[in-house]
Scaffold this motif. Structure first.
Motif, mmCIF file in Angstrom:
data_model
loop_
_atom_site.group_PDB
_atom_site.id
_atom_site.type_symbol
_atom_site.label_atom_id
_atom_site.label_comp_id
_atom_site.label_asym_id
_atom_site.label_seq_id
_atom_site.Cartn_x
_atom_site.Cartn_y
_atom_site.Cartn_z
ATOM 1 N N VAL A 107 0.836 -1.201 0.000
ATOM 2 C CA VAL A 107 0.000 0.000 0.000
ATOM 3 C C VAL A 107 0.871 1.251 0.000
ATOM 4 O O VAL A 107 0.614 2.212 -0.743
ATOM 5 C CB VAL A 107 -0.939 0.004 1.224
ATOM 6 C CG1 VAL A 107 -1.656 1.348 1.354
ATOM 7 C CG2 VAL A 107 -1.958 -1.124 1.113
ATOM 8 N N ALA A 108 1.920 1.245 0.823
ATOM 9 C CA ALA A 108 2.810 2.405 0.905
ATOM 10 C C ALA A 108 3.512 2.662 -0.427
ATOM 11 O O ALA A 108 3.600 3.805 -0.890
ATOM 12 C CB ALA A 108 3.838 2.186 2.018
ATOM 13 N N MET A 109 3.990 1.593 -1.074
ATOM 14 C CA MET A 109 4.707 1.756 -2.346
ATOM 15 C C MET A 109 3.780 2.221 -3.460
ATOM 16 O O MET A 109 4.157 3.064 -4.288
ATOM 17 C CB MET A 109 5.379 0.434 -2.738
ATOM 18 C CG MET A 109 6.545 0.060 -1.850
ATOM 19 S SD MET A 109 7.304 -1.502 -2.358
ATOM 20 C CE MET A 109 8.314 -1.836 -0.913
ATOM 21 N N ALA A 110 2.573 1.671 -3.503
ATOM 22 C CA ALA A 110 1.618 2.100 -4.525
ATOM 23 C C ALA A 110 1.284 3.576 -4.368
ATOM 24 O O ALA A 110 1.105 4.300 -5.361
ATOM 25 C CB ALA A 110 0.349 1.254 -4.441
ATOM 26 N N TYR A 111 1.211 4.025 -3.118
ATOM 27 C CA TYR A 111 0.923 5.441 -2.863
ATOM 28 C C TYR A 111 2.103 6.327 -3.245
ATOM 29 O O TYR A 111 1.946 7.341 -3.931
ATOM 30 C CB TYR A 111 0.584 5.635 -1.380
ATOM 31 C CG TYR A 111 0.403 7.081 -0.994
ATOM 32 C CD1 TYR A 111 -0.784 7.758 -1.294
ATOM 33 C CD2 TYR A 111 1.421 7.781 -0.342
ATOM 34 C CE1 TYR A 111 -0.948 9.092 -0.951
ATOM 35 C CE2 TYR A 111 1.267 9.117 0.005
ATOM 36 C CZ TYR A 111 0.077 9.765 -0.310
ATOM 37 O OH TYR A 111 -0.075 11.087 0.020
ATOM 38 N N VAL A 112 3.298 5.911 -2.843
ATOM 39 C CA VAL A 112 4.496 6.720 -3.117
ATOM 40 C C VAL A 112 4.759 6.826 -4.615
ATOM 41 O O VAL A 112 5.072 7.914 -5.129
ATOM 42 C CB VAL A 112 5.723 6.115 -2.399
ATOM 43 C CG1 VAL A 112 7.012 6.798 -2.871
ATOM 44 C CG2 VAL A 112 5.568 6.248 -0.897
ATOM 45 N N PHE A 113 4.621 5.732 -5.339
ATOM 46 C CA PHE A 113 4.939 5.727 -6.767
ATOM 47 C C PHE A 113 3.719 5.974 -7.650
ATOM 48 O O PHE A 113 3.843 6.053 -8.874
ATOM 49 C CB PHE A 113 5.606 4.401 -7.151
ATOM 50 C CG PHE A 113 6.960 4.209 -6.517
ATOM 51 C CD1 PHE A 113 8.083 4.830 -7.041
ATOM 52 C CD2 PHE A 113 7.100 3.443 -5.376
ATOM 53 C CE1 PHE A 113 9.325 4.669 -6.455
ATOM 54 C CE2 PHE A 113 8.339 3.272 -4.772
ATOM 55 C CZ PHE A 113 9.458 3.891 -5.304
ATOM 56 N N GLY A 114 2.549 6.087 -7.034
ATOM 57 C CA GLY A 114 1.342 6.456 -7.758
ATOM 58 C C GLY A 114 0.906 5.485 -8.823
ATOM 59 O O GLY A 114 0.386 5.894 -9.868
ATOM 60 N N THR A 115 1.067 4.186 -8.589
ATOM 61 C CA THR A 115 0.723 3.190 -9.606
ATOM 62 C C THR A 115 -0.641 2.544 -9.390
ATOM 63 O O THR A 115 -1.240 2.018 -10.324
ATOM 64 C CB THR A 115 1.785 2.073 -9.633
ATOM 65 O OG1 THR A 115 1.789 1.417 -8.356
ATOM 66 C CG2 THR A 115 3.165 2.638 -9.931
#
Length: 382
Positions: A107-115
């Motif tokens: 969830v954190a990575m999807a938010y940070v990288f906007g994917t």
């Protein structure tokens, strides 16, 4: 390159030799598949573009290779080991804990990288690769209850994430993917009971002896029939052939894989179809897109490190840290995600290469962790 013929096959086999050649250099310690992927990149879309990865014949051969690779991986999961089965409970608990941490990181990575691919990243980081970790464990002669337990954990994570991947990479097709996975599961269970019946009534032994006496390779032929039929069902129901190959491998291993069949499968897979698949995958990746989208370099690094962190939670449940790190190895799931994402346009430009980059990081960590575990293993157990 114009057309796909024997000249192309000869070139691909030569390219595939890069993996074994690099592995022969002890100081490099490069896994075979890494050399094959890199060689594919050099001759594919990233490099000189001398092979056409969209050619139907090339793609079909690559799909066969992928199915066979996962079939062999399934046959290497020690499902018949009673000691391993005794540790399934603790292994499953660790796998669940890893999954929870991976979900948070996803969830954190999807938010940070906007994917918007949180579920996909969670599945990737929670996955383990029996194809990478088990050969390392066997080569280093690691043993003992903790090692058997990590083998069980790897098998559980590998199987669960293989099933979850189609649902994660295309949530809009979740129902279709679930039905496809269910169809594969039902057919696999049916095959298991049929083969077990033939094993118990002696038919399988008779076929094996007849085949050996007349040099017919009947068990290999029958295995390929089942593999191709399951793969056709997988493609028909929009599920990766990875699931079909892995499931059938578990079935054959659960019944008892004859040594002769194991050698035959290893020969056609490692000698031709497997390297061809990894060369095709490397050639399909557009690594240059990482330069055009540098944020995905960060995503690849984050996925690799995130997987190690997620699997490191096993330490909190009493697992030795080197074995926890060893279980972080990724291969089949990221490869399948990159393949599906490339073929169906489900991922952004550069994202498939980022998934492979993350997997390469975990393989590097696994290689180091295996060496550390070997040094820490009591001399009496070696």
């Amino acid at each position: 390159m114009a057309g796909f013929g024997f000249h192309t096959l000869a070139l691909l086999v030569v390219i595939g030799m890069v993996g074994p050649l690099l592995t022969a250099v002890p100081r490099l310690a490069i896994p075979v598949i890494i050399g094959e992927l890199v060689a594919g990149m050099l001759v594919g879309r990233t490099g000189f573009d001398v092979v056409d990865t969209t050619d139907p014949t090339f793609k079909l051969l690559a799909d066969i290779g992928f199915a066979l690779v996962m079939f062999v991986v399934g046959t290497h999961v020690p499902v018949r080991d009673s000691t391993l089965r005794a540790g399934v409970g603790k292994a499953a608990l660790r796998a669940v804990a890893v999954g929870v941490v991976a979900a948070v990181l996803g969830v954190a990575m999807a938010y940070v990288f906007g994917t918007g691919h949180a579920l996909l990243y969670a599945v990737l980081m929670a996955s383990s690769s029996a194809a990478v970790a088990l050969p390392i464990i066997d080569a280093l002669k690691l043993n003992g209850p903790p090692v058997l337990s990590v083998k069980a954990q790897i098998a559980i994570a590998d199987a669960a994430c293989i099933v979850a991947l189609p649902l994660a990479i295309a949530p809009g097709r979740a129902l279709q993917a679930a039905l496809g996975a269910l169809a594969i599961a039902v057919c696999t269970v049916a095959i298991f009971f049929v083969l077990r019946h033939f094993e118990h009534n002696g038919t399988r032994k008779k076929v094996r002896e007849y085949s050996k006496r007349h040099e017919l390779a009947l068990e290999l032929r029958l295995s390929l029939i089942l593999l191709f039929a399951l793969s056709a069902l997988a493609l028909r129901t929009h599920v990766s052939v990875m699931l079909a190959g892995f499931a059938l491998g578990l079935v054959v291993n659960g019944i008892g894989e004859p040594k002769r069949l194991a050698r035959q499968l290893l020969g056609i897979t490692e000698g031709f179809f497997g390297p061809l698949f990894f060369v095709w995958l490397g050639a399909s990746l557009q690594v240059r897109e990482l330069g055009e989208h540098p944020e995905f370099i960060g995503l690849g690094v984050a996925l690799g490190i995130g997987a190690v962190i997620a699997h490191g939670t096993g330490r909190l449940l009493g697992q030795p840290l080197p074995l926890a790190a060893l279980s972080a190895a990724q291969l089949g799931v990221p490869v399948a995600a990159a393949t599906l994402g490339t073929e169906e346009g489900l991922l952004s430009p550069g994202e498939p290469a980022a998934l492979i980059l993350g997997a390469l990081i975990t393989i590097t960590v696994t290689s180091v962790a295996g060496s550390v575990a070997r040094r820490r293993q009591p001399a009496a157990a070696q």
